[in-house]
Enzyme design. Structure first.
Site, mmCIF file in Angstrom:
data_model
loop_
_atom_site.group_PDB
_atom_site.id
_atom_site.type_symbol
_atom_site.label_atom_id
_atom_site.label_comp_id
_atom_site.label_asym_id
_atom_site.label_seq_id
_atom_site.Cartn_x
_atom_site.Cartn_y
_atom_site.Cartn_z
ATOM 1 N N GLY A 173 1.101 0.589 -16.999
ATOM 2 C CA GLY A 173 1.763 1.323 -17.862
ATOM 3 C C GLY A 173 0.399 1.611 -19.199
ATOM 4 O O GLY A 173 -0.683 1.880 -18.993
ATOM 5 N N GLU A 185 -25.300 6.411 -2.948
ATOM 6 C CA GLU A 185 -25.649 6.068 -1.663
ATOM 7 C C GLU A 185 -24.992 6.739 -0.381
ATOM 8 O O GLU A 185 -24.761 6.418 0.792
ATOM 9 C CB GLU A 185 -25.455 4.427 -1.050
ATOM 10 C CG GLU A 185 -26.353 3.592 -1.944
ATOM 11 C CD GLU A 185 -26.762 2.217 -1.109
ATOM 12 O OE1 GLU A 185 -26.747 2.126 -0.065
ATOM 13 O OE2 GLU A 185 -26.757 1.383 -2.134
ATOM 14 N N LEU A 217 -35.306 7.309 -4.269
ATOM 15 C CA LEU A 217 -34.936 8.306 -3.273
ATOM 16 C C LEU A 217 -34.835 9.716 -3.798
ATOM 17 O O LEU A 217 -35.337 10.740 -3.628
ATOM 18 C CB LEU A 217 -34.108 7.960 -2.130
ATOM 19 C CG LEU A 217 -33.783 8.828 -1.251
ATOM 20 C CD1 LEU A 217 -35.264 9.187 -0.193
ATOM 21 C CD2 LEU A 217 -32.897 8.506 0.084
ATOM 22 N N ARG A 237 5.647 -8.975 -16.870
ATOM 23 C CA ARG A 237 6.399 -7.911 -17.561
ATOM 24 C C ARG A 237 7.614 -7.745 -17.454
ATOM 25 O O ARG A 237 8.203 -7.568 -16.241
ATOM 26 C CB ARG A 237 5.670 -6.757 -17.209
ATOM 27 C CG ARG A 237 5.967 -5.200 -18.065
ATOM 28 C CD ARG A 237 6.119 -5.474 -19.693
ATOM 29 N NE ARG A 237 6.395 -3.844 -20.011
ATOM 30 C CZ ARG A 237 6.585 -3.661 -21.304
ATOM 31 N NH1 ARG A 237 6.337 -4.960 -22.401
ATOM 32 N NH2 ARG A 237 6.745 -2.551 -21.659
ATOM 33 N N ILE A 239 -31.929 6.377 -10.776
ATOM 34 C CA ILE A 239 -32.284 5.284 -10.379
ATOM 35 C C ILE A 239 -31.697 3.971 -10.760
ATOM 36 O O ILE A 239 -31.876 3.814 -12.280
ATOM 37 C CB ILE A 239 -33.749 5.067 -10.397
ATOM 38 C CG1 ILE A 239 -34.637 6.144 -9.633
ATOM 39 C CG2 ILE A 239 -34.315 3.862 -9.692
ATOM 40 C CD1 ILE A 239 -34.238 6.443 -8.397
ATOM 41 N N THR A 240 -31.040 3.110 -9.991
ATOM 42 C CA THR A 240 -30.255 2.024 -10.618
ATOM 43 C C THR A 240 -31.156 0.785 -10.868
ATOM 44 O O THR A 240 -32.200 0.481 -10.416
ATOM 45 C CB THR A 240 -29.222 1.428 -9.506
ATOM 46 O OG1 THR A 240 -28.394 2.485 -9.073
ATOM 47 C CG2 THR A 240 -28.217 0.396 -10.205
ATOM 48 N N SER A 266 -28.338 14.900 -2.258
ATOM 49 C CA SER A 266 -27.783 14.740 -0.791
ATOM 50 C C SER A 266 -29.037 15.288 0.281
ATOM 51 O O SER A 266 -29.030 14.756 1.665
ATOM 52 C CB SER A 266 -26.558 15.691 -0.432
ATOM 53 O OG SER A 266 -25.533 14.858 -1.210
#
Length: 384
Positions: free
Chosen positions: A343, A367, A128, A271, A160-161, A135
């Site tokens: 830490g 998205e 897209l 810790r 594009i993923t 946007s």
């Protein structure tokens, strides 16, 4: 650390969570650090998810899929993201890429393209965004021009993923430049179509195991039957798709946050400083309480939105945007606090917290940025 659900999930959904968690602990988590360090697609994780039918669980049974509902799919994505955000984009993006077909595609398109995704022989991406249309998607420049029995595509898509890894792509292109949003149509493009090429992988802050690349279309000829829905309905399909898939990003954010909280809670109990575990200090306890509170709210919002997605409720647009926005903001806060609790160790790659913090950031951006989500929510409120 407990998941803090305020209601009991149905047994089938609890069973799915347990099954995904088992697979992820044994066969996904071990590859997460290397995928991040080497910026490589986690093929071993994909194989593990594929073998367990968690790579595209949303695809209906009639096309060879597992037929998981929206909540079950969200739980799968959440559990994968808990150990590896990059790997969680396998089921998430398979849903994003294929949902336009499920919403508007012909039966022929569904059978041809959903079946190989269900079997794990192919992945599906969603095209897209463009260099000048993020946007503001209506301002896209990619064109599709009718030429006899074909559409000819020219243009470029950005961000594009899983580009280059996926075999199939849902591509949105302008078919009528005079009609604005009603002049945009959707198409299925195959990786092997002549004229399709890819840019270099982006060098990113996080989700480095999921490739992000530009996709180029140079006189790509698409048969007429590869249009998704009617001409001019592409933008409406794109927005309907995002209403549903913003829930998957919320689920991803919840998973990342849960993983960070799990590691932080375990660490502070081990810790020791000033002669006792740092978990005994009230300041640490307050931080953990705030983290768990935000995570609980994010999960419940996500599950409600998933239920609305499954039913196709009229107010899904608001709830999908709200869940995505709230969960991703919470994930960024929780992972940042988790790094603080460890830490100096939290700042090193010896622990996964710094990776989770980097991975969480993208959930506030893709998205639809969280600023856009707030616009979406406000418009729904004012419209109602």
């Amino acid at each position: 650390m407990a998941d803090f659900d305020v209601y009991q999930l149905p047994e089938e959904h609890r069973a799915i969570r347990e099954a995904v968690r088992e697979v992820c602990a044994a066969r996904v988590a071990p590859h997460a650090a290397a995928a991040d360090a080497n910026s490589e697609f986690p093929k071993a994780s994909y194989d593990a998810l594929r073998a367990s039918d968690f790579h595209a669980p949303h695809i209906p049974v009639e096309y060879g899929g597992a037929g998981a509902d929206a909540l079950a799919t969200a739980i799968v994505i959440e559990e994968v993201a808990r150990v590896c955000a990059s790997s969680s984009l396998i089921p998430a993006v398979n849903k994003l890429g294929t949902l336009p077909l499920l919403l508007a595609g012909s039966e022929e398109l569904k059978r041809k393209y959903l079946t190989p995704v269900a079997s794990g022989d192919a992945m599906f991406s969603y095209c897209l965004s463009e260099p000048e249309a993020g946007s503001d998607a209506v301002s896209m420049k990619t064109r599709a021009v009718r030429d006899g029995d074909f559409w000819v595509l020219n243009g470029a898509k950005r961000w594009i993923t899983n580009a280059g890894v996926s075999e199939y792509y849902t591509v949105f292109a302008v078919t009528d430049p005079t009609a604005r949003s009603r002049g945009i149509s959707a198409f299925v493009v195959e990786k092997g179509d002549e004229g399709v090429s890819f840019g270099a992988p982006e060098k990113k802050l996080g989700i480095k195991g999921s490739p992000t690349r530009e996709v180029y279309f140079d006189n790509v000829r698409i048969p007429l039957d590869r249009m998704i829905g009617e001409e001019g309905t592409g933008f409406a399909t794109a927005m309907r798709t995002l209403d549903h898939t913003r829930v998957t990003i919320a689920a991803q954010a919840v998973g990342i946050a849960q993983g960070a909280l799990d590691h932080a809670a375990a660490y502070v109990q081990e810790r020791k400083q000033f002669g006792k575990a740092i978990s005994e200090f009230q300041g640490i306890q307050f931080m953990l309480a705030d983290m768990a509170m935000k995570l609980t709210a994010a999960r419940e919002m996500t599950y409600v939105a998933a239920a609305k997605s499954e039913r196709g409720d009229a107010d899904l647009t608001f709830f999908g945007a709200a869940a995505k926005c709230f969960a991703s903001d919470a994930a960024m806060e929780i992972t940042t606090d988790a790094v603080q609790l460890l830490g100096g160790y939290g700042y090193t790659v010896d622990f996964p917290l710094e990776r989770m913090m980097r991975d969480a950031k993208i959930t506030q951006i893709y998205e639809g940025t969280n600023q856009v989500q707030r616009i979406v929510m406000a418009r729904q409120l004012l419209k109602d």
